[in-house]
Design a protein around this motif. Structure first.
Motif, PDB file in Angstrom:
ATOM      1  N   ILE A  67       0.949  -1.137  -0.197  1.00  0.00           N
ATOM      2  CA  ILE A  67      -0.070  -0.072   0.031  1.00  0.00           C
ATOM      3  C   ILE A  67       0.735   1.197  -0.081  1.00  0.00           C
ATOM      4  O   ILE A  67       0.496   2.066  -0.840  1.00  0.00           O
ATOM      5  CB  ILE A  67      -0.750  -0.072   1.170  1.00  0.00           C
ATOM      6  N   MET A  68       1.807   1.205   0.837  1.00  0.00           N
ATOM      7  CA  MET A  68       2.804   2.430   0.847  1.00  0.00           C
ATOM      8  C   MET A  68       3.328   2.738  -0.447  1.00  0.00           C
ATOM      9  O   MET A  68       3.851   3.694  -1.076  1.00  0.00           O
ATOM     10  CB  MET A  68       3.913   2.168   2.073  1.00  0.00           C
ATOM     11  N   ILE A  69       4.168   1.565  -1.263  1.00  0.00           N
ATOM     12  CA  ILE A  69       4.478   1.653  -2.634  1.00  0.00           C
ATOM     13  C   ILE A  69       3.592   2.376  -3.531  1.00  0.00           C
ATOM     14  O   ILE A  69       3.927   3.104  -4.295  1.00  0.00           O
ATOM     15  CB  ILE A  69       5.102   0.344  -3.057  1.00  0.00           C
ATOM     16  N   ALA A  70       2.337   1.640  -3.443  1.00  0.00           N
ATOM     17  CA  ALA A  70       1.385   2.269  -4.427  1.00  0.00           C
ATOM     18  C   ALA A  70       0.860   3.868  -4.032  1.00  0.00           C
ATOM     19  O   ALA A  70       0.672   4.380  -5.029  1.00  0.00           O
ATOM     20  CB  ALA A  70       0.106   1.296  -4.212  1.00  0.00           C
ATOM     21  N   PHE A  71       0.765   3.989  -2.892  1.00  0.00           N
ATOM     22  CA  PHE A  71       0.440   5.458  -2.324  1.00  0.00           C
ATOM     23  C   PHE A  71       1.606   6.629  -2.963  1.00  0.00           C
ATOM     24  O   PHE A  71       1.048   7.335  -3.379  1.00  0.00           O
ATOM     25  CB  PHE A  71       0.421   5.504  -0.923  1.00  0.00           C
ATOM     26  N   PHE A  72       3.087   6.101  -2.718  1.00  0.00           N
ATOM     27  CA  PHE A  72       4.101   6.952  -3.053  1.00  0.00           C
ATOM     28  C   PHE A  72       4.202   6.890  -4.529  1.00  0.00           C
ATOM     29  O   PHE A  72       4.644   7.826  -5.003  1.00  0.00           O
ATOM     30  CB  PHE A  72       5.264   6.685  -2.369  1.00  0.00           C
ATOM     31  N   SER A  73       3.773   5.805  -5.187  1.00  0.00           N
ATOM     32  CA  SER A  73       4.077   5.587  -6.696  1.00  0.00           C
ATOM     33  C   SER A  73       2.999   6.719  -7.357  1.00  0.00           C
ATOM     34  O   SER A  73       3.261   7.365  -8.170  1.00  0.00           O
ATOM     35  CB  SER A  73       3.887   4.303  -7.286  1.00  0.00           C
ATOM     36  N   ALA A  74       1.749   6.659  -6.773  1.00  0.00           N
ATOM     37  CA  ALA A  74       0.426   7.252  -7.301  1.00  0.00           C
ATOM     38  C   ALA A  74       1.022   8.901  -6.971  1.00  0.00           C
ATOM     39  O   ALA A  74       0.689   9.941  -7.838  1.00  0.00           O
ATOM     40  CB  ALA A  74      -0.604   7.040  -6.595  1.00  0.00           C
ATOM     41  N   LEU A  75       1.620   9.356  -6.006  1.00  0.00           N
ATOM     42  CA  LEU A  75       1.758  10.606  -5.558  1.00  0.00           C
ATOM     43  C   LEU A  75       2.978  11.017  -6.343  1.00  0.00           C
ATOM     44  O   LEU A  75       3.012  12.034  -6.962  1.00  0.00           O
ATOM     45  CB  LEU A  75       2.146  10.521  -3.847  1.00  0.00           C
ATOM     46  N   ALA A  76       3.976  10.362  -6.605  1.00  0.00           N
ATOM     47  CA  ALA A  76       4.958  10.723  -7.466  1.00  0.00           C
ATOM     48  C   ALA A  76       4.604  11.125  -9.095  1.00  0.00           C
ATOM     49  O   ALA A  76       5.088  11.819  -9.696  1.00  0.00           O
ATOM     50  CB  ALA A  76       6.118   9.727  -7.558  1.00  0.00           C
TER      51      ALA A  76
END
Length: 80
Positions: A67-76
């Motif tokens: 979830i953290m990887i997906a969140f920061f990927s979407a944020l980036a």
């Protein structure tokens, strides 16, 4: 006496590990179950709950990282 205490403690740690911090309390339950069995007392329930708590804890940790990887990927990839 000591064996019964370790057996009960493994059961308590196993139950707690099912709901909170399974990655910590699961292995504690397994250690106490091994200690109880070494001293001559059965600790099957604590051992089983310890394994289930450990597996749930590891799966929860993997899910959190995903979830953290997906969140920061979407944020980036978000364009201001």
């Amino acid at each position: 006496m000591e064996a019964d205490k370790a057996s009960q403690l493994s059961l308590v740690f196993g139950i707690i590990g099912l709901f909170f911090f399974g990655i910590v309390f699961g292995p504690l339950a397994l250690v106490q179950a091994s200690k109880a069995e070494r001293l001559g007392s059965a600790a099957t329930a604590g051992r089983i709950l310890g394994w289930i708590g450990t597996v749930f804890g590891v799966l929860g940790l993997i899910w959190f990282v995903f979830i953290m990887i997906a969140f920061f990927s979407a944020l980036a990839s978000y364009s201001y």
